[in-house]
Design an enzyme around this catalytic site. Structure first.
Site, PDB file in Angstrom:
ATOM      1  N   LYS A  52       0.831  -1.427   0.155  1.00  0.00           N
ATOM      2  CA  LYS A  52      -0.173  -0.160  -0.438  1.00  0.00           C
ATOM      3  C   LYS A  52       0.917   0.899   0.131  1.00  0.00           C
ATOM      4  CE  LYS A  52      -3.510  -2.659   2.136  1.00  0.00           C
ATOM      5  NZ  LYS A  52      -4.581  -2.965   2.850  1.00  0.00           N
ATOM      6  N   GLN A  96      -4.662  -1.922   9.772  1.00  0.00           N
ATOM      7  CA  GLN A  96      -3.898  -3.309   9.229  1.00  0.00           C
ATOM      8  C   GLN A  96      -4.335  -4.039  10.337  1.00  0.00           C
ATOM      9  OE1 GLN A  96      -3.024  -3.426   5.314  1.00  0.00           O
ATOM     10  NE2 GLN A  96      -3.748  -6.200   6.105  1.00  0.00           N
ATOM     11  N   ASP A 119     -10.339   2.873   4.374  1.00  0.00           N
ATOM     12  CA  ASP A 119     -11.002   1.346   4.284  1.00  0.00           C
ATOM     13  C   ASP A 119     -12.919   1.538   4.442  1.00  0.00           C
ATOM     14  OD1 ASP A 119      -8.706  -0.725   3.833  1.00  0.00           O
ATOM     15  OD2 ASP A 119      -8.241  -0.623   5.928  1.00  0.00           O
TER      16      ASP A 119
END
Ligand code: NAP
Length: 292
Positions: A52, A96, A119
């Site tokens: 990412k 994450q 997200d």
């Protein structure tokens, strides 16, 4: 059979974003800025976060990585998120997953400023998405929608089966496909570990989204001719022929399923790359709202 090429489509998305960012920077604006939080040293999580960050760099985004040890206290994470929430130089915050067992994922996710929830896991994002309002869409389902759009795959009136009902993949995917929207309007069946007669349900599907995390689960006898098959699964399987000692396997028995499909995603090279492209798009959207 046509391959849904995540590499090609994600490159196209990234190229467009790169151009947009370059134009903004030319007009003296700052770059979009993504903050990533990584807890512990899980190999797969390390790889995803590194990728990412690399992708941010490639297209001119700024990124900051906040690393914590496996035994970090929940409170320390929450304090970091509070700071990032009010930091005007940060557009997007991603944590994450999975987090270590002693940390309550929902406490962490729910604290993220919904305006920076790139997200798309915050309840505000989920609620807005469900109501069909503008929102951050979780990156994996969003990436799949971008893929369907790129290949102009007809979805209206089709039967779709989504295998998996997680909050980050299966559930939002099923909602998006069922909505009255472009690349929606499917009749969706959501399957999970308690589903009976899953094979029969799959055999009725024009579109199958396999998101369960069981390598090779969807076999050729479960797929009807000319189906569209989207493989979300990413599982590391021991493989001594690889330098890393593992290879990445999807949820679809690609070798035997591919020839029956009209379209199919490969693993790797499919949904994973689209997930990152979608995250970058969400970060860019967040940035635009913060510029205003
Ligand atoms: P998850 O939270 O573990 O959810 C798995 C889902 O699959 C659950 O709903 C589970 O049912 C269902 N399931 C498990 N075994 C089943 C079976 N035998 N038959 C039918 N349904 C079954 O996983 P996830 O986070 O959604 O991820 C799914 C897969 O996608 C994993 O391989 C993950 O690594 C991958 N993934 C890939 C990307 C990407 O970018 N490509 C992004 C995210 C995740 P229950 O609800 O009944 O337990």
């Amino acid at each position: 059979m046509q391959l849904l090429d995540g590499k090609k489509v994600s490159q196209a998305v990234k190229l467009e974003l790169k151009g947009q960012v370059a134009a903004l920077i030319d007009s003296n604006k700052r770059a979009p800025h993504l903050a990533a939080i990584l807890v512990g040293s899980n190999g797969a999580s390390e790889t995803y976060v590194a990728s990412k960050i690399k992708n941010c760099e490639e297209i001119g985004f700024k990124s900051s990585l906040f690393r914590f040890s496996e035994n970090v206290e929940e409170n320390e994470l929450l304090e970091t998120i509070k700071k990032l929430n009010v930091d005007e130089s940060i557009d997007g915050i991603l944590v994450q997953l999975p987090l270590p067992k002693h940390i309550k994922e929902s406490s962490v996710i729910n604290l993220i400023n919904p305006n920076k929830d790139v997200d798309g896991f915050h309840p505000v994002s989920t609620g807005k998405m469900t109501l069909g309002l503008p929102s951050f869409i979780p990156a994996t389902p969003y990436g799949i929608m971008l893929m369907l759009e790129h290949y102009n795959i007809e979805t209206s009136g089709k039967n779709a089966v989504v295998i998996g009902r997680s909050n980050i993949v299966g559930r939002p995917m099923s909602i998006l496909l069922s909505q009255d929207r472009e690349y929606g309007n499917c009749t969706v069946t959501v399957c999970h570990s308690r589903t009976k007669n899953l094979k029969e349900k799959c055999l009725e599907a024009d579109i199958v989204i396999a998101a369960l995390g069981k390598p090779g689960f969807l076999t050729a006898d479960m797929v009807k001719e000319n189906a569209v098959v989207i493989d979300v699964g990413i599982t590391r399987v021991a493989d001594q022929t690889k330098k890393t000692g593992f290879s990445i396997k999807g949820d679809v028995d690609f070798e035997n399923v591919a020839s029956k499909c009209s379209f199919i995603t490969p693993v790797p090279g499919g949904v994973g790359l689209m997930t990152i492209a979608a995250l970058l798009k969400n970060t860019y959207e967040a940035y635009l709202t913060h510029l205003k």
